[in-house]
Design a protein around this motif. Sequence first.
Motif, short mmCIF file in Angstrom:
data_model
loop_
_atom_site.label_atom_id
_atom_site.label_comp_id
_atom_site.label_asym_id
_atom_site.label_seq_id
_atom_site.Cartn_x
_atom_site.Cartn_y
_atom_site.Cartn_z
N GLY A 126 0.79 -1.22 0.00
CA GLY A 126 0.00 0.00 0.00
C GLY A 126 0.82 1.26 0.00
N LEU A 127 0.14 2.38 0.20
CA LEU A 127 0.77 3.70 0.13
C LEU A 127 1.94 3.82 1.11
CD1 LEU A 127 0.55 6.55 -1.12
CD2 LEU A 127 -0.90 7.18 0.80
N GLY A 128 3.08 4.25 0.58
CA GLY A 128 4.27 4.40 1.41
C GLY A 128 5.19 3.20 1.38
N SER A 129 4.67 2.05 0.93
CA SER A 129 5.49 0.84 0.87
C SER A 129 5.90 0.49 -0.56
CB SER A 129 4.72 -0.35 1.47
OG SER A 129 4.39 -0.11 2.83
N ASN A 130 5.31 1.16 -1.52
CA ASN A 130 5.63 0.86 -2.92
C ASN A 130 7.03 1.35 -3.26
OD1 ASN A 130 3.76 3.30 -2.52
ND2 ASN A 130 4.87 3.87 -4.38
N TRP A 131 7.76 0.53 -4.01
CA TRP A 131 9.15 0.89 -4.36
C TRP A 131 9.21 1.72 -5.63
CZ3 TRP A 131 10.86 -0.86 -9.12
CH2 TRP A 131 10.08 -1.85 -9.72
N MET A 132 8.11 1.82 -6.37
CA MET A 132 8.06 2.60 -7.60
C MET A 132 6.84 3.51 -7.56
SD MET A 132 7.60 1.31 -11.57
CE MET A 132 9.21 0.52 -11.69
N ASN A 133 6.95 4.66 -8.20
CA ASN A 133 5.80 5.53 -8.34
C ASN A 133 4.71 4.77 -9.10
OD1 ASN A 133 4.11 7.56 -9.92
ND2 ASN A 133 5.23 8.90 -8.55
N PRO A 134 3.50 4.63 -8.53
CA PRO A 134 2.46 3.85 -9.20
C PRO A 134 2.13 4.33 -10.61
CG PRO A 134 1.85 4.28 -6.93
CD PRO A 134 3.08 5.09 -7.20
N ALA A 135 2.10 5.65 -10.81
CA ALA A 135 1.80 6.18 -12.14
C ALA A 135 2.85 5.76 -13.15
CB ALA A 135 1.70 7.70 -12.09
N LEU A 136 4.11 5.78 -12.74
CA LEU A 136 5.19 5.35 -13.63
C LEU A 136 5.07 3.86 -13.94
CD1 LEU A 136 8.57 7.08 -12.68
CD2 LEU A 136 7.41 7.06 -14.89
N GLY A 137 4.68 3.08 -12.92
CA GLY A 137 4.50 1.65 -13.16
C GLY A 137 3.40 1.39 -14.17
N GLY A 138 2.29 2.14 -14.06
CA GLY A 138 1.22 2.00 -15.04
C GLY A 138 1.64 2.43 -16.43
N TRP A 139 2.42 3.51 -16.50
CA TRP A 139 2.93 3.98 -17.79
C TRP A 139 3.83 2.94 -18.44
CZ3 TRP A 139 7.92 4.97 -19.60
CH2 TRP A 139 8.01 5.67 -20.80
N LEU A 140 4.70 2.33 -17.64
CA LEU A 140 5.62 1.32 -18.16
C LEU A 140 4.84 0.10 -18.66
CD1 LEU A 140 8.73 0.96 -18.41
CD2 LEU A 140 8.63 -0.38 -16.31
N PHE A 141 3.79 -0.28 -17.94
CA PHE A 141 2.96 -1.40 -18.34
C PHE A 141 2.32 -1.15 -19.71
CE2 PHE A 141 -1.41 -3.27 -18.22
CZ PHE A 141 -1.03 -4.61 -18.28
N ILE A 142 1.79 0.06 -19.91
CA ILE A 142 1.18 0.39 -21.21
C ILE A 142 2.23 0.48 -22.29
CG2 ILE A 142 -0.14 2.15 -22.47
CD1 ILE A 142 -1.45 2.90 -19.81
N ARG A 143 3.37 1.08 -21.96
CA ARG A 143 4.41 1.31 -22.96
C ARG A 143 4.93 -0.01 -23.56
NH1 ARG A 143 8.01 5.52 -24.44
NH2 ARG A 143 8.94 4.75 -26.37
N PHE A 144 5.09 -1.02 -22.72
CA PHE A 144 5.62 -2.29 -23.22
C PHE A 144 4.52 -3.25 -23.68
CE2 PHE A 144 9.40 -1.00 -20.73
CZ PHE A 144 10.33 -1.08 -21.76
N SER A 145 3.31 -3.08 -23.19
CA SER A 145 2.22 -3.96 -23.61
C SER A 145 1.63 -3.53 -24.95
CB SER A 145 1.11 -3.98 -22.55
OG SER A 145 1.59 -4.50 -21.32
N TRP A 146 1.50 -2.22 -25.14
CA TRP A 146 0.92 -1.68 -26.37
C TRP A 146 1.78 -0.53 -26.88
CZ3 TRP A 146 -2.08 -2.22 -21.84
CH2 TRP A 146 -2.88 -3.37 -21.81
N PRO A 147 2.99 -0.82 -27.34
CA PRO A 147 3.91 0.27 -27.75
C PRO A 147 3.40 1.09 -28.93
CG PRO A 147 4.75 -1.89 -28.43
CD PRO A 147 3.59 -2.14 -27.53
N PHE A 148 2.49 0.53 -29.72
CA PHE A 148 2.02 1.26 -30.90
C PHE A 148 1.24 2.53 -30.53
CE2 PHE A 148 -1.05 -2.03 -29.80
CZ PHE A 148 -2.24 -1.33 -29.70
N VAL A 149 0.72 2.62 -29.29
CA VAL A 149 -0.04 3.83 -28.94
C VAL A 149 0.88 5.03 -28.80
CG1 VAL A 149 -1.77 2.44 -27.76
CG2 VAL A 149 0.07 3.48 -26.43
N PHE A 150 2.18 4.78 -28.59
CA PHE A 150 3.15 5.87 -28.53
C PHE A 150 3.80 6.11 -29.88
CE2 PHE A 150 2.79 4.44 -24.19
CZ PHE A 150 2.86 5.61 -23.44
#
Length: 343
Positions: free
Chosen positions: A130-154
Amino acid sequence: MEVQVPNKEPSSLAAPHSEILLHVKPQINLSRSTAARMWLVFCCAFMAVVQSSIGDSGVSVAVAITALVSAFLAELVMTYPTHGFGKLKDGSAAASALVLVLLLPNNILPIYAAFGSAFAMIVIKHSFGGLGSNWMNPALGGWLFIRFSWPFVFAAEPDRTAENIFLTGSNAAQLVGDFFNNNILSLFGSVMPPGYIDLFTSKSPGIIADRAGLALVIGIIIIAAFRISRFWLSLLYLAVFGFLVRMFGDVPSGGNWWNGDVIFAFLSGGTLAAAFILIADPSSGAKSIQGNIVLVVLAAILGFLFRYFGNELYGCFFAVIFINILTPLAYRIERCLFYGGSI
């Protein structure tokens, strides 16, 4: 203030001396509560979404709403059995969803934003406690997930480094540029091409943070005024990044040293979002002043290398991700240096 900690029974983790003296607090403290910080970041990010939506018939707002709904549902799935609706009040899900939206292309299909937002909440945030225990910024993690799962959107984005993007401008940009050139920059013997003004209100496809430069700058000023982030770290990042761009930014394209375009570097590639939102996030950075200085300088260097020598427009995001990965190691080093622990 001097704090004395008496020696307790010996153990393998105890400091080798009888007491630990902390003359200066090594950690960074923020005056605002978590909820206050999160909701203010949410409001500032939403301002940028609104500006971007003006030029795309509301598509940016649709992407933001979809990401918000997905984040709220994911947060409820993970916390409702123990906290009910209480966890939604801290604003962390809303802020993470809107920051993620800033990093996404404005013309992305909303379903991808929903997947990324859910991934950010469930995998990045809650799977580590939960909040405060995550090792990565959640928004960045979501961005990375989209970037590598569906690279064509970029891949559909235009080349914003082309000369006609910033050396030609709209009529309004021409008027504003003439005002600054004639009344301010002329005093320094400088001239600003009119297209730079358009970078603050871009109508071209791109990530929402780059399309809403004016609203993002206003949001940054608000965040600084309320002192909800480590603002000096953002300035340090820009100082190091800007120096490297000025010194070496023109070299990869066959240009000369000390000829890089710093203004364009700041207003494109998500640089401002990385500096004032991602780098300044206290939940995924080091805890000490010294540790943060080292990590921010390293992030600026890597962001420059990824973007200019690695040909990755959003190299600053990958640099911050790499720094987030190093954060657990930074915690252990800080514990050893400041609290007498062991690595």
